[in-house]
Design an enzyme around this catalytic site. Structure first.
Site, PDB file in Angstrom:
ATOM      1  N   GLY A  78     -17.176 -35.055  24.753  1.00 31.81           N
ATOM      2  CA  GLY A  78     -16.476 -34.121  25.631  1.00 31.81           C
ATOM      3  C   GLY A  78     -17.455 -33.466  26.575  1.00 31.81           C
ATOM      4  N   ASP A 128     -17.912 -55.850  28.866  1.00 34.42           N
ATOM      5  CA  ASP A 128     -17.705 -54.406  28.675  1.00 34.42           C
ATOM      6  C   ASP A 128     -16.948 -54.204  27.362  1.00 34.42           C
ATOM      7  OD1 ASP A 128     -17.948 -51.735  29.110  1.00 34.42           O
ATOM      8  OD2 ASP A 128     -16.990 -51.730  31.078  1.00 34.42           O
ATOM      9  N   ASP A 129     -17.027 -52.971  26.853  1.00 39.68           N
ATOM     10  CA  ASP A 129     -16.317 -52.703  25.586  1.00 39.68           C
ATOM     11  C   ASP A 129     -14.811 -52.678  25.809  1.00 39.68           C
ATOM     12  OD1 ASP A 129     -17.659 -49.967  26.652  1.00 39.68           O
ATOM     13  OD2 ASP A 129     -15.593 -49.621  26.045  1.00 39.68           O
ATOM     14  N   SER A 141     -21.924 -48.558  26.511  1.00 38.09           N
ATOM     15  CA  SER A 141     -21.247 -48.809  25.236  1.00 38.09           C
ATOM     16  C   SER A 141     -21.110 -50.283  24.862  1.00 38.09           C
ATOM     17  CB  SER A 141     -19.867 -48.142  25.237  1.00 38.09           C
ATOM     18  OG  SER A 141     -20.038 -46.760  25.354  1.00 38.09           O
ATOM     19  N   TYR A 156     -15.314 -47.502  21.718  1.00 40.21           N
ATOM     20  CA  TYR A 156     -15.964 -46.773  22.810  1.00 40.21           C
ATOM     21  C   TYR A 156     -16.362 -45.328  22.477  1.00 40.21           C
ATOM     22  CZ  TYR A 156     -16.124 -43.868  27.063  1.00 40.21           C
ATOM     23  OH  TYR A 156     -16.472 -42.945  28.013  1.00 40.21           O
ATOM     24  N   ASN A 174     -10.190 -31.282  17.422  1.00 40.46           N
ATOM     25  CA  ASN A 174     -10.313 -32.593  18.070  1.00 40.46           C
ATOM     26  C   ASN A 174      -9.030 -33.366  17.800  1.00 40.46           C
ATOM     27  OD1 ASN A 174     -12.189 -35.631  17.333  1.00 40.46           O
ATOM     28  ND2 ASN A 174     -11.067 -35.073  19.160  1.00 40.46           N
ATOM     29  N   GLY A 175      -8.382 -33.789  18.871  1.00 41.95           N
ATOM     30  CA  GLY A 175      -7.140 -34.546  18.724  1.00 41.95           C
ATOM     31  C   GLY A 175      -6.102 -34.021  19.677  1.00 41.95           C
ATOM     32  N   CYS A 204     -12.804 -34.838  21.256  1.00 47.38           N
ATOM     33  CA  CYS A 204     -13.755 -33.770  21.496  1.00 47.38           C
ATOM     34  C   CYS A 204     -14.779 -33.846  20.381  1.00 47.38           C
ATOM     35  CB  CYS A 204     -13.083 -32.401  21.422  1.00 47.38           C
ATOM     36  SG  CYS A 204     -11.779 -32.172  22.630  1.00 47.38           S
TER      37      CYS A 204
HETATM   38  O1  LIG Z   1     -11.687 -49.306  32.940  1.00 50.27           O
HETATM   39  P1  LIG Z   1     -12.262 -47.923  33.010  1.00 50.27           P
HETATM   40  O2  LIG Z   1     -11.203 -46.914  33.258  1.00 50.27           O
HETATM   41  O3  LIG Z   1     -13.395 -47.841  33.970  1.00 50.27           O
HETATM   42  O4  LIG Z   1     -12.804 -47.535  31.570  1.00 50.27           O
HETATM   43  C1  LIG Z   1     -13.624 -48.349  30.790  1.00 50.27           C
HETATM   44  C2  LIG Z   1     -15.093 -48.074  31.021  1.00 50.27           C
HETATM   45  O5  LIG Z   1     -15.394 -46.674  30.777  1.00 50.27           O
HETATM   46  C3  LIG Z   1     -16.336 -46.567  29.728  1.00 50.27           C
HETATM   47  O6  LIG Z   1     -17.652 -46.397  30.217  1.00 50.27           O
HETATM   48  P2  LIG Z   1     -18.352 -44.972  30.449  1.00 50.27           P
HETATM   49  O7  LIG Z   1     -19.085 -45.003  31.713  1.00 50.27           O
HETATM   50  O8  LIG Z   1     -17.349 -43.883  30.292  1.00 50.27           O
HETATM   51  O9  LIG Z   1     -19.348 -44.760  29.228  1.00 50.27           O
HETATM   52  P3  LIG Z   1     -20.557 -45.619  28.600  1.00 50.27           P
HETATM   53  O10 LIG Z   1     -21.787 -45.320  29.420  1.00 50.27           O
HETATM   54  O11 LIG Z   1     -20.633 -45.104  27.205  1.00 50.27           O
HETATM   55  O12 LIG Z   1     -20.219 -47.075  28.631  1.00 50.27           O
HETATM   56  C4  LIG Z   1     -16.228 -47.870  28.975  1.00 50.27           C
HETATM   57  O13 LIG Z   1     -17.444 -48.176  28.294  1.00 50.27           O
HETATM   58  C5  LIG Z   1     -15.962 -48.862  30.071  1.00 50.27           C
HETATM   59  O14 LIG Z   1     -17.163 -49.218  30.721  1.00 50.27           O
HETATM   60  N1  LIG Z   2      -9.640 -34.672  23.207  1.00 49.67           N
HETATM   61  C1  LIG Z   2      -9.380 -33.685  22.403  1.00 49.67           C
HETATM   62  O1  LIG Z   2      -9.631 -33.735  21.214  1.00 49.67           O
HETATM   63  C2  LIG Z   2      -8.699 -32.532  23.062  1.00 49.67           C
HETATM   64  C3  LIG Z   2      -8.401 -31.336  22.198  1.00 49.67           C
HETATM   65  C4  LIG Z   2      -7.254 -30.514  22.780  1.00 49.67           C
HETATM   66  N2  LIG Z   2      -6.030 -31.267  22.701  1.00 49.67           N
HETATM   67  C5  LIG Z   2      -7.561 -30.096  24.216  1.00 49.67           C
HETATM   68  O2  LIG Z   2      -7.006 -30.600  25.135  1.00 49.67           O
HETATM   69  O3  LIG Z   2      -8.390 -29.262  24.425  1.00 49.67           O
HETATM   70 MG   LIG Z   3     -18.925 -48.227  29.834  1.00 46.79          MG
END
Ligand SMILES: O=P(O)(O)OC[C@H]1O[C@H](OP(=O)(O)OP(=O)(O)O)[C@H](O)[C@@H]1O
Ligand SMILES: NC(=O)CC[C@H](N)C(=O)O
Ligand SMILES: [Mg+2]
Length: 510
Positions: free
Chosen positions: A28, A367-368, A305, A259, A102-103, A2
């Protein structure tokens, strides 16, 4: 993952916190909230939705005061749609506390039980963050000797939180009439950074998940909050710091670099952007070892990303780098959306091909990471439809085979495309002609090369080693069971009168 912010300023903070949340929105997208303090009173507005949708002018006007905290939520416990689980959380005793977290805690059930049976505190949601707040409240109550509160007492309460809570927590708290508190778990799994500003009326402090918020809001980065450390800023803007953990060991989440974080942030002394360049360099070596480079015509990133890694990889291999996918800027990050059907639909809405970059070409898509395979599966198909002759795929991170329990919502092994599948099987599942993954050691090196002091990482989603030492196979089974029950209850909707304690009352350790 978050986004959190905490500020002690000399002028009203409502706009500053709103602007900070906009900068942390990528952490988030499901809910947002701001609490400010004016005199002894708290003012709060929070709701499910994106920051820009949650706050209207009337809400902003109702947030007076020069101290405040804020949160944008990507849920890992409870439900995305339960507005009661939006943050910050408030508890009235002792003193009046609001908290943003966050966490994710890994001993929530045990703590819930302790809250109920020993500390006589009521927990009203399924959020681990509400539990964390109540642990802090209890520890503060136990440490305080009267209604006057001093930094020593606050720090000993944080030490109590460290003794009782397991998991990941980067936290900002306001104590009514006393000041702003921030702390990070003893492993520093989630990031937290503090900055300062010399305003005409005096010193101001801002604590945030990522340094990009400090840059944007005009604060100078002072340093990262150390693992286990607590920082307290009183109402006279005096800053106190203390190491509150017995054995702090910095082990930041390596997925932040892959990411989660914005590339223009610096986390634990390392530029996220530069780590992604290094990931591209290392990945280039793996690609060259597996695919004859002369059989690749062009390198294409999957926005957003992966761009820095793809660019560096192309340069290292001497290949052209082209933008073959155009991203709709109005669609958010798909990976952190709740629910697989919405994620799948969003990939197609979000990305479209530039046909010329694919027609009759052998393309290497970068991809990342590949997590559930939602993006890669769709993207490979789109590349073929656009006329690609061959579609190779490279991931700047290793296969994600294990659940994350520290704040990334991937708690079940079955939803991860790499769990129980060989590389060849994954390649076949996403429909690519070849699939290359980064090595974990190379990924760690990509960060460590920029800060040799970073020896340990939480890389649990890649290697199944959980730094907090309390995550057992039984715990992971229970998590999966809770997730399945929730899905069976029709997904994300509501608590249905049940708490985690109810669901697992048979399996909570005594
Ligand atoms: O295998 P998956 O479950 O699809 O997850 C991985 C993908 O999700 C993320 O992209 P996202 O669209 O969330 O964000 P970005 O625009 O920052 O790349 C990440 O960069 C990959 O592209
Ligand atoms: N991703 C997070 O940091 C989540 C914070 C908290 N565990 C929630 O679910 O709201
Ligand atoms: Mg992506």
């Amino acid at each position: 993952m978050c986004g959190i912010l905490g500020v002690m300023a000399t002028t009203p903070v409502n706009q500053l916190l709103y602007d900070g949340l906009m900068v942390l929105q990528h952490r988030g997208q499901d809910a947002a909230g701001i609490t400010t303090a004016d005199g002894g009173a708290f003012y709060m507005h929070k709701a499910p939705g994106l920051v820009r949708d949650v706050f209207r002018t009337r809400n902003m006007r109702a947030l007076p005061g020069r101290m405040g905290i804020a949160h944008c939520r990507y849920p890992t416990a409870g439900s995305a749609l339960d507005s009661a689980e939006s943050q910050p959380f408030y508890v009235n005793s002792p003193f009046g506390l609001v908290l943003a977290h966050n966490g994710n805690l890994t001993n929530t059930q045990q703590l819930q039980k302790e809250m109920f049976l020993q500390d006589l505190r009521h927990i009203n949601t399924n959020s681990d963050s509400e539990v964390l707040l109540n642990v802090l409240a209890h520890e503060l109550q136990a440490a305080a000797t009267g209604y006057q509160l001093d930094p020593e007492t606050i720090f000993s309460a944080v030490a109590g939180v460290h003794r009782r809570c397991r998991g990941a927590y980067a936290v900002v708290v306001m104590i009514a009439g006393y000041g702003l508190l921030a702390f990070r778990d003893p492993f520093g799994i989630r990031p937290l950074v503090i900055g300062e500003n010399d305003a005409p009326e005096g010193k101001e402090y801002l604590v945030a998940s990522e340094s990009v918020a400090l840059d944007t809001l005009g604060f100078r980065v002072m340093r990262d909050v150390a693992p286990g450390e607590a920082i307290f800023i009183d109402m006279a803007h005096r800053l106190y710091t203390r190491q509150c953990a017995d054995n702090p060991v910095l082990s930041p989440c390596i997925f932040e670099y892959v990411y989660l974080a914005r590339p223009d942030s610096v986390i634990d002394g390392v530029s996220v952007y530069e780590t992604r360049l290094h990931m591209g360099e290392h990945l280039a070596e793996r690609v060259a070892a597996e695919i004859p480079v002369e059989e690749i015509d062009v390198v294409i990133p999957i926005p957003d990303s992966s761009r820095p890694s793809a660019m560096q990889l192309a340069q290292k291999l001497g290949l052209p780098y082209r933008e073959g996918f155009v991203k709709n800027r109005y669609i958010g990050r798909t990976f952190i959306m709740p629910g697989q059907s919405v994620r799948k639909k969003s990939v197609r809405q979000k990305l479209n091909t530039v046909a010329q970059e694919f027609k009759n070409k052998r393309v290497l898509l970068v991809d990342d990471s590949i997590v559930r395979g939602t993006t890669s599966g769709e993207i490979v198909e789109m590349a073929r439809l656009a006329g690609a002759l061959k579609v190779y795929f490279a991931s700047a991170a290793p296969p994600v085979r294990f659940p994350n329990v520290y704040g990334i919502d991937m708690p079940t092994r079955s939803e991860l495309i790499a769990t129980g599948r060989s590389r060849e099987e994954i390649c076949r599942t996403i429909g690519a002609d070849a699939l290359v993954y980064q090595d974990l050691e190379a990924l760690k090196a990509s960060v460590r090369e920029l800060n040799p002091a970073l020896i340990n990482f939480d890389a649990s989603c890649f290697n199944g080693e959980y730094v907090t030492g309390d995550v057992t196979p039984e715990y992971l089974d229970t998590l999966e069971q809770v997730r399945d029950e929730k899905l069976a209850e029709k997904g994300a909707g509501g608590r249905n009168g049940k708490t985690l304690l109810d669901i697992n009352s048979g399996s909570v350790p005594e």
